[in-house]
Write an enzyme that holds these catalytic residues in place. Structure first.
Site, PDB file in Angstrom:
ATOM      1  N   CYS A  65      50.894  41.654  35.333  1.00 14.92           N
ATOM      2  CA  CYS A  65      50.873  42.844  35.573  1.00 14.92           C
ATOM      3  C   CYS A  65      52.319  43.620  36.563  1.00 14.92           C
ATOM      4  O   CYS A  65      52.367  44.583  36.513  1.00 14.92           O
ATOM      5  CB  CYS A  65      49.288  43.025  36.463  1.00 14.92           C
ATOM      6  SG  CYS A  65      48.032  42.532  35.256  1.00 14.92           S
ATOM      7  N   HIS A 103      50.423  48.951  41.477  1.00 15.71           N
ATOM      8  CA  HIS A 103      49.568  48.509  39.979  1.00 15.71           C
ATOM      9  C   HIS A 103      47.897  48.666  39.834  1.00 15.71           C
ATOM     10  O   HIS A 103      47.482  48.408  41.255  1.00 15.71           O
ATOM     11  CB  HIS A 103      50.031  46.947  40.149  1.00 15.71           C
ATOM     12  CG  HIS A 103      49.054  46.274  38.900  1.00 15.71           C
ATOM     13  ND1 HIS A 103      48.564  46.476  37.566  1.00 15.71           N
ATOM     14  CD2 HIS A 103      47.813  45.307  38.984  1.00 15.71           C
ATOM     15  CE1 HIS A 103      47.499  45.606  36.853  1.00 15.71           C
ATOM     16  NE2 HIS A 103      47.576  45.014  37.750  1.00 15.71           N
ATOM     17  N   ASN A 109      42.540  47.898  33.915  1.00 19.02           N
ATOM     18  CA  ASN A 109      43.737  47.056  34.807  1.00 19.02           C
ATOM     19  C   ASN A 109      43.974  47.192  32.951  1.00 19.02           C
ATOM     20  O   ASN A 109      43.929  46.438  32.729  1.00 19.02           O
ATOM     21  CB  ASN A 109      43.336  45.731  35.597  1.00 19.02           C
ATOM     22  CG  ASN A 109      44.286  45.562  35.906  1.00 19.02           C
ATOM     23  OD1 ASN A 109      45.110  45.558  35.259  1.00 19.02           O
ATOM     24  ND2 ASN A 109      44.538  44.137  36.558  1.00 19.02           N
TER      25      ASN A 109
HETATM   26  N1  ACO Z   1      28.321  42.441  37.493  1.00 17.84           N
HETATM   27  C1  ACO Z   1      27.940  42.134  38.026  1.00 17.84           C
HETATM   28  N2  ACO Z   1      28.109  40.488  39.009  1.00 17.84           N
HETATM   29  C2  ACO Z   1      29.203  40.099  39.199  1.00 17.84           C
HETATM   30  C3  ACO Z   1      30.165  40.087  38.030  1.00 17.84           C
HETATM   31  C4  ACO Z   1      30.525  41.662  37.107  1.00 17.84           C
HETATM   32  N3  ACO Z   1      30.671  41.794  35.828  1.00 17.84           N
HETATM   33  N4  ACO Z   1      30.890  39.788  38.168  1.00 17.84           N
HETATM   34  C5  ACO Z   1      30.304  39.095  38.712  1.00 17.84           C
HETATM   35  N5  ACO Z   1      29.220  38.646  39.368  1.00 17.84           N
HETATM   36  C6  ACO Z   1      28.786  38.498  40.404  1.00 17.84           C
HETATM   37  C7  ACO Z   1      29.402  36.759  39.926  1.00 17.84           C
HETATM   38  O1  ACO Z   1      28.661  36.421  39.857  1.00 17.84           O
HETATM   39  C8  ACO Z   1      28.809  36.346  41.974  1.00 17.84           C
HETATM   40  O2  ACO Z   1      27.513  36.109  42.125  1.00 17.84           O
HETATM   41  P1  ACO Z   1      26.827  35.051  42.980  1.00 17.84           P
HETATM   42  O3  ACO Z   1      26.803  35.450  44.529  1.00 17.84           O
HETATM   43  O4  ACO Z   1      25.702  34.970  43.046  1.00 17.84           O
HETATM   44  O5  ACO Z   1      27.629  33.685  42.792  1.00 17.84           O
HETATM   45  C9  ACO Z   1      28.814  37.668  42.688  1.00 17.84           C
HETATM   46  O6  ACO Z   1      29.242  39.393  41.583  1.00 17.84           O
HETATM   47  C10 ACO Z   1      30.393  37.390  43.771  1.00 17.84           C
HETATM   48  O7  ACO Z   1      31.028  37.141  42.895  1.00 17.84           O
HETATM   49  P2  ACO Z   1      32.696  37.121  43.549  1.00 17.84           P
HETATM   50  O8  ACO Z   1      33.721  37.195  42.178  1.00 17.84           O
HETATM   51  O9  ACO Z   1      32.386  36.635  44.859  1.00 17.84           O
HETATM   52  O10 ACO Z   1      32.607  38.877  43.504  1.00 17.84           O
HETATM   53  P3  ACO Z   1      34.173  39.620  44.745  1.00 17.84           P
HETATM   54  O11 ACO Z   1      33.886  40.760  45.514  1.00 17.84           O
HETATM   55  O12 ACO Z   1      35.157  38.813  45.120  1.00 17.84           O
HETATM   56  O13 ACO Z   1      34.998  40.935  43.944  1.00 17.84           O
HETATM   57  C11 ACO Z   1      36.339  40.710  41.533  1.00 17.84           C
HETATM   58  C12 ACO Z   1      34.829  39.834  41.920  1.00 17.84           C
HETATM   59  C13 ACO Z   1      36.185  42.021  41.219  1.00 17.84           C
HETATM   60  C14 ACO Z   1      37.182  39.804  40.348  1.00 17.84           C
HETATM   61  C15 ACO Z   1      37.318  40.733  43.122  1.00 17.84           C
HETATM   62  O14 ACO Z   1      37.188  39.539  42.920  1.00 17.84           O
HETATM   63  C16 ACO Z   1      38.494  40.678  42.746  1.00 17.84           C
HETATM   64  O15 ACO Z   1      39.183  42.251  42.295  1.00 17.84           O
HETATM   65  N6  ACO Z   1      39.861  40.037  42.618  1.00 17.84           N
HETATM   66  C17 ACO Z   1      41.025  40.232  41.805  1.00 17.84           C
HETATM   67  C18 ACO Z   1      40.930  40.775  40.296  1.00 17.84           C
HETATM   68  C19 ACO Z   1      42.431  41.411  40.359  1.00 17.84           C
HETATM   69  O16 ACO Z   1      43.032  42.138  40.533  1.00 17.84           O
HETATM   70  N7  ACO Z   1      42.849  40.845  38.942  1.00 17.84           N
HETATM   71  C20 ACO Z   1      44.170  41.042  38.682  1.00 17.84           C
HETATM   72  C21 ACO Z   1      45.565  41.140  38.902  1.00 17.84           C
HETATM   73  S1  ACO Z   1      46.235  41.460  37.596  1.00 17.84           S
HETATM   74  C22 ACO Z   1      46.942  40.658  36.301  1.00 17.84           C
HETATM   75  O17 ACO Z   1      47.635  39.655  36.187  1.00 17.84           O
HETATM   76  C23 ACO Z   1      46.212  40.369  35.268  1.00 17.84           C
END
Ligand code: ACO
Length: 322
Positions: free
Chosen positions: A113, A249, A279
């Site tokens: 990214c 980004h 993304n």
């Molecule tokens: N729909 C519904 N529920 C979901 C989903 C979904 N798509 N995905 C996860 N959940 C659930 C999980 O299972 C979890 O349930 P549980 O509490 O029963 O276990 C709950 O939602 C919370 O999950 P978390 O992972 O804690 O959610 P979080 O608030 O951290 O959000 C996310 C997840 C959006 C992925 C966040 O962590 C994030 O944005 N992280 C950064 C990701 C990112 O920016 N990546 C790109 C980097 S760039 C690159 O190089 C590719």
């Protein structure tokens, strides 16, 4: 002093738009969850047979048109991608051939990214070393090809697209003049397992799928991007108030909001496209730049701050007087 000035921008998105409601038919998720956690409302998905070089070529054509240049005027293509058409040759040479360019050099650069920020910094160095006068810098991805479409924690986050800028050498006598002022690149392979693809030619002989510990990425993201932006502020002797446009980004609105807040950048200076594109990895910044140039927000002489963080981890910032 030689500076790399942005002469034009272009972008291209696949026609197919996949909404959050459609996504909820594929995996156990909802529009509400995706919007609340990420800000993403929809993303574009490449058609069957539509490749990264297809998207990149069209984005490059549009950037050339915007710059009022012909491909004969370009002496280098630097293309950032983690989803190349083939393991080799570089996607950049496919774009070079499609554009009818048979001179100069074209190569890919991979920093996930952060790829566009790395590519821009690299192209700027090529220009300042007098190795090239005009460079097409492209970020292009088809992340839909490496997603595990049964994994709701990752497949809702990404989209396909491409963006491009034309950089041109300019003799500038004022340090406050137009062009790339400073760039700062970082990486730390200790974080490799937090965001990676579980395949590759040398390991599994497959393409593999994206795997991510989302919470871990989130935890590091804000600190890393604000550090590298502060490095840019220090190098340029400026602060957040001097920035006209912040083009981060586009991974997650919550990360963008938290970074802008920590840096003291006003919300109305932030260019946001994550709601429409998801993304798009290395394509996200040039896509956002093209949107904000074409709708008249980014204008000549504006001070534009770019930053990204991605797999590796890699992270970086570029400060440019437009
Ligand atoms: N729909 C519904 N529920 C979901 C989903 C979904 N798509 N995905 C996860 N959940 C659930 C999980 O299972 C979890 O349930 P549980 O509490 O029963 O276990 C709950 O939602 C919370 O999950 P978390 O992972 O804690 O959610 P979080 O608030 O951290 O959000 C996310 C997840 C959006 C992925 C966040 O962590 C994030 O944005 N992280 C950064 C990701 C990112 O920016 N990546 C790109 C980097 S760039 C690159 O190089 C590719």
């Amino acid at each position: 002093m030689i500076r790399s000035v942005v002469r034009g921008t272009g972008s291209f998105l696949p026609e197919r738009v996949l909404s959050n409601d459609e996504m909820a038919k594929l995996v156990d998720t909802s529009d509400e969850w995706i919007v609340q956690r990420t800000g993403i409302e929809r993303r574009h998905i490449a058609a069957d047979g539509e490749t990264t070089s297809d998207l990149a070529t069209e984005a490059a054509r549009r950037a050339l048109q915007d710059a009022d240049l012909d491909i004969a005027d370009i002496d280098m293509i630097v293309l950032a991608t983690s989803t190349p058409d083939n393991t080799f040759p570089a996607t950049a040479v496919a774009v070079q051939n499609r554009l009818g360019m048979h001179h100069g050099a074209a190569y890919d650069l991979q920093a996930v990214c952060s790829g566009f920020v790395f590519a821009l910094s690299n192209a700027d160095a090529q220009i300042r070393c007098n190795h090239a006068k005009r460079i097409l810098v492209i970020g292009a991805e088809t992340f839909s090809r490496i997603l595990d479409w049964t994994d709701r924690t990752t497949c809702v986050l990404f989209g396909d697209g491409a963006g491009s800028v034309v950089l041109e050498a300019a003799d500038v006598d004022d340090t406050n003049g137009r062009g790339i002022i400073t760039s700062h690149l970082r990486s730390d392979g200790a974080h490799k397992s937090k965001l990676y693809v579980d395949g590759g030619p040398s390991t599994t002989q497959t393409v593999g799928h994206l795997r991510m510990e989302g919470r871990e990425v989130f935890k590091h993201a804000v600190g890393m991007v604000t550090d590298v932006v502060e490095d840019a502020f220090d190098a340029a002797g400026i602060d957040a108030d001097d920035v006209d446009w912040f083009v981060p980004h586009q991974a997650n609105k919550r990360i963008i909001d938290a970074s802008a807040k920590k840096l003291g950048i006003a919300a109305d200076k932030v260019v946001l496209t994550v709601q429409d594109h998801g993304n798009t990895s290395a394509a996200s910044i040039p896509l956002a730049l093209d949107v904000a140039c074409r709708d008249g927000r980014i204008k000549q002489n504006d001070l534009v701050l770019l930053e990204a963080m991605g797999g590796g981890f890699t992270w970086g910032s570029v400060l440019v007087r437009w």
